[in-house]
Design a protein around this motif. Structure first.
Motif, short mmCIF file in Angstrom:
data_model
loop_
_atom_site.label_atom_id
_atom_site.label_comp_id
_atom_site.label_asym_id
_atom_site.label_seq_id
_atom_site.Cartn_x
_atom_site.Cartn_y
_atom_site.Cartn_z
N ASP A 108 0.86 -1.17 0.00
CA ASP A 108 0.00 0.00 0.00
C ASP A 108 0.90 1.22 0.00
OD1 ASP A 108 -1.83 2.08 1.13
OD2 ASP A 108 -3.17 0.32 1.14
N SER A 109 0.53 2.27 -0.73
CA SER A 109 1.40 3.44 -0.75
C SER A 109 1.51 4.07 0.63
CB SER A 109 0.91 4.46 -1.78
OG SER A 109 -0.46 4.74 -1.51
N GLN A 110 0.43 3.86 1.42
CA GLN A 110 0.48 4.41 2.79
C GLN A 110 1.23 3.45 3.71
OE1 GLN A 110 -0.67 7.30 4.37
NE2 GLN A 110 -0.68 7.97 2.22
N PRO A 111 2.33 3.90 4.32
CA PRO A 111 3.02 3.01 5.26
C PRO A 111 2.20 2.86 6.53
CG PRO A 111 4.01 5.18 5.31
CD PRO A 111 2.95 5.25 4.26
N PRO A 112 2.34 1.74 7.17
CA PRO A 112 1.65 1.59 8.44
C PRO A 112 2.14 2.66 9.40
CG PRO A 112 3.15 -0.27 8.04
CD PRO A 112 3.23 0.63 6.86
N SER A 113 1.27 3.17 10.18
CA SER A 113 1.72 4.24 11.08
C SER A 113 1.53 3.81 12.52
CB SER A 113 0.93 5.51 10.78
OG SER A 113 0.13 5.86 11.89
N SER A 114 2.36 4.37 13.38
CA SER A 114 2.29 3.99 14.78
C SER A 114 0.95 4.38 15.36
CB SER A 114 3.42 4.67 15.55
OG SER A 114 3.33 6.07 15.38
N ALA A 115 0.31 5.36 14.72
CA ALA A 115 -0.97 5.80 15.26
C ALA A 115 -2.09 4.82 14.97
CB ALA A 115 -1.32 7.15 14.68
N SER A 116 -1.97 4.04 13.85
CA SER A 116 -3.10 3.24 13.41
C SER A 116 -3.44 2.09 14.36
CB SER A 116 -2.84 2.68 12.00
OG SER A 116 -1.75 1.77 12.06
N GLY A 117 -2.51 1.26 14.69
CA GLY A 117 -2.87 0.13 15.56
C GLY A 117 -2.06 0.16 16.85
N ALA A 161 -7.47 -10.96 13.88
CA ALA A 161 -8.33 -10.03 13.14
C ALA A 161 -7.56 -8.73 12.91
CB ALA A 161 -9.58 -9.74 13.96
N MET A 162 -7.69 -8.17 11.70
CA MET A 162 -7.05 -6.88 11.44
C MET A 162 -8.17 -5.85 11.30
SD MET A 162 -3.92 -7.86 8.88
CE MET A 162 -4.90 -8.33 7.50
N ARG A 163 -8.10 -4.81 12.11
CA ARG A 163 -9.14 -3.79 12.08
C ARG A 163 -8.52 -2.43 11.81
NH1 ARG A 163 -13.72 -6.09 13.92
NH2 ARG A 163 -13.42 -8.03 15.05
N ASP A 164 -9.28 -1.55 11.16
CA ASP A 164 -8.75 -0.20 10.94
C ASP A 164 -9.01 0.65 12.18
OD1 ASP A 164 -11.38 0.52 10.94
OD2 ASP A 164 -11.51 0.81 8.75
N THR A 165 -8.65 1.93 12.08
CA THR A 165 -8.73 2.79 13.27
C THR A 165 -10.15 2.90 13.79
OG1 THR A 165 -8.62 4.54 11.62
CG2 THR A 165 -6.68 4.23 13.04
N GLN A 166 -11.14 2.74 12.88
CA GLN A 166 -12.54 2.82 13.33
C GLN A 166 -13.03 1.47 13.89
OE1 GLN A 166 -12.04 4.54 9.99
NE2 GLN A 166 -11.56 6.14 11.53
N GLY A 167 -12.17 0.53 13.86
CA GLY A 167 -12.56 -0.78 14.40
C GLY A 167 -13.24 -1.64 13.35
#
Ligand code: ADP
Length: 541
Positions: A7-16, A127-133
């Motif tokens: 993904d062009s967006q790198p994983p960020s420390s804020a996300s999970g 399970a992988m969830r986004d910031t909104q769960g």
């Protein structure tokens, strides 16, 4: 290879909050590195699924473990890794439901490779969830534990086999005690000997197998102490069955320590050897009875033999007394008196020989046969004995010949060897009366060899091994007299000299007794030594 990480967006420390990065550029670099890392891991199958369970990414480890290349498997439903029976039961979806509910699932179970072979998998699905769960998919890590599983199963199987084996053994009571001596396992043999069922006895102290007097003396605890101190304790002793009856047991207690050296308990193996003991006791009793019978028989024979010379002795002495009383001293019939005295002397001699034999036997049985060794010539001693018995030989009609060219030297007890030759010669005269007797003395292979050959009654083959035993006497219609001790004493004397004595005999044709004597300490045999002029002891070497 496609991947959700691609993904062009790198994983960020804020996300999970799972991976922390120092800076956004580090995060970018790390994203690429992480992809590379995951892809190159070989020992773990790492894959991701979309929320419906279809495969989205696939690494080298997944290819290696499951056998599919990424282009074959991407987009396929992950349920194809489950065995058919799991699929029928809806397990793949159940697993995802669990993950949805609990966030993750870890389990071990059989999974299917591309070639349909099974492997034992350790599976973690997260399970992988986004910031909104919102669920974006699943990450799955699978390891192939087939080898470990097989090894474990083999171990279990061999433990199980061993347990079954022990459980079903009937002839040995095999069970374990805890460190305090309480029964912790029980097998069929234990039930058979001791009559307790496993459920009655497990947890009970093993002292109940001991007779009360042993318990009172603390023997069960002593046995455990010894086993603890020395590794094992062994004994044969009485043990008690459930019904109170006793059995004779052979017992081994082995202490069991864990790898750190802590005492874990004891293994106990017990055998019921009551029958063997009874058998042994019966045999001992029989032997005792035989010994008593032999002794009684011997006493009767000995009394008879001792009494035999007394009758003529008494008669002669009475006759002598009468002669002396009835004749005035001037007219005493000196010749008759001398003849009677000679008869009396012969009987006294017989008596003292018998008593001497008895004394020898008791000396031998008390281990007190002492040898007084000195250099001597066996050939000249044999000649002496033959000469001494010339009158008696003539009387029974035997010609005795001696073959001994050279002196046969050795350090032996002269009186004892004299006794041996005398015994063999008098037996030959007794059992071979009227027939020629031949003595031979020679060196053979470094041994002095003396043989006495007669042509008399011979000895049955079955008796030949026994004639050297104590109290063994001829069984024949004719009573030859004798205590059956001569050959026993002969053998003892020869063996005390380190030699052997043998018999060869044919019933009805005669016997040959052969004595073989080592020359004794400090004597080197000289086979070619010139004959000694005249008999008699040679000088000390
Ligand atoms: P004894 O002669 O006093 O009976 P021995 O111990 O000398 O005792 O001999 C044991 C037995 O061996 C004899 O009773 C006899 O049966 C047998 N025996 C010994 N020497 C001879 C022999 N030369 N010929 C036949 N039998 C013999």
């Amino acid at each position: 290879m496609r991947s959700p990480l691609d993904d062009s967006q790198p994983p960020s420390s804020a996300s999970g909050g799972d991976i922390a990065y120092a800076t956004p550029s580090a995060a970018r670099d790390m994203g690429a590195q992480l992809r590379l890392f995951i892809d190159s891991v070989k020992d773990y199958a790492i894959l991701t699924l979309d929320p419906a369970g279809s495969i989205v990414s696939w690494n080298t480890g997944a290819e290696r473990i499951k056998g599919y290349r990424s282009e074959e498997i991407l987009g396929q439903h992950f349920s194809r890794f489950y065995p058919p029976e799991d699929i029928t039961q809806g397990k793949p979806q159940q697993d995802l439901d669990t993950v949805n509910r609990e966030g993750r699932l870890e389990e071990e179970g059989w999974r299917v490779r591309k070639d349909h072979s099974l492997f034992w998998a350790n599976v973690v699905i997260t399970a992988m969830r986004d910031t909104q769960g919102q669920l974006v998919g699943y990450g799955q890590v699978t390891r192939d534990f087939t080898e470990r599983k097989l090894a474990q199963e083999q171990l279990l199987q061999s433990e199980e086999r061993f347990r079954l084996l022990v459980e079903h053994i009937q002839d040995y009571a095999i069970y374990m005690l805890d460190p305090d001596g309480r029964v912790s396992t029980w097998n069929a043999g234990a039930e058979r000997f001791k009559q307790y069922k496993a459920e009655e006895i497990i947890g009970q102290h093993f002292s109940r197998f001991f007779p009360p007097e042993d318990v009172a003396r603390g023997k069960p605890w002593y046995a455990l102490q010894v086993a603890t101190r020395e590794g094992h304790f062994e004994e044969e002793a009485w043990r008690v069955r459930k019904d109170g009856s006793l059995f004779w047991a052979s017992v081994v207690i082995t202490a069991l320590h864990d790898p750190s050296g802590k005492l874990r308990g004891f293994a106990k193996v017990t055998r019921d050897i009551t029958q063997r003991k009874q058998h042994q006791e019966r045999r001992e009793l029989e032997m005792l009875r035989d010994a008593v019978r032999a002794r009684d028989e011997f006493l009767s024979v000995a009394s008879h033999e001792l009494k035999t010379p007394l009758t003529p002795l008494q008669l002669k002495l009475t006759a002598l007394l009468r002669t002396v009383e009835n004749h005035p001293s001037a007219t005493l019939p000196v010749e008759r008196i001398a003849r009677d005295l000679e008869v009396a002397r012969r009987q006294v001699r017989k008596l003292s020989d018998l008593i001497e034999d008895l004394l020898d036997v008791s000396r031998i049985s008390m281990g007190q046969l002492r040898l007084d060794r000195a250099p001597m010539d066996l050939a000249s001693l044999a000649r002496d004995v033959v000469t001494r018995y010339a009158p008696q030989s003539a009387q029974v009609g035997c010609t005795v010949t001696l073959e001994a060219a050279t002196p046969i030297m050795g350090r032996w007890d002269r009186a004892r060897v004299d006794q041996v030759i005398t015994n063999l010669l008098t037996n030959a005269l007794k059992y071979g009366a009227g027939k020629p007797i031949h003595l031979r003395v020679r060196m053979d292979a470094g041994l002095a060899v003396l043989s006495v050959k007669d042509e008399g009654i011979g000895i049955p083959l079955e008796d030949q091994a026994r004639v050297f035993e104590r109290f063994v006497r001829a069984v024949s219609e004719r009573n030859y007299g004798g205590l059956g001790l001569g050959l026993f004493i002969t053998q003892q004397i020869i063996e005390a000299h380190g030699g052997i004595v043998q018999v060869r005999s044919t019933l009805g044709e005669g016997s040959t007794f052969t004595v073989m004597l080592p020359p004794g300490p400090d004597v080197t045999p000289e086979p070619g030594a010139p004959p000694e002029p005249g008999a008699g002891a040679p000088p000390e070497p």
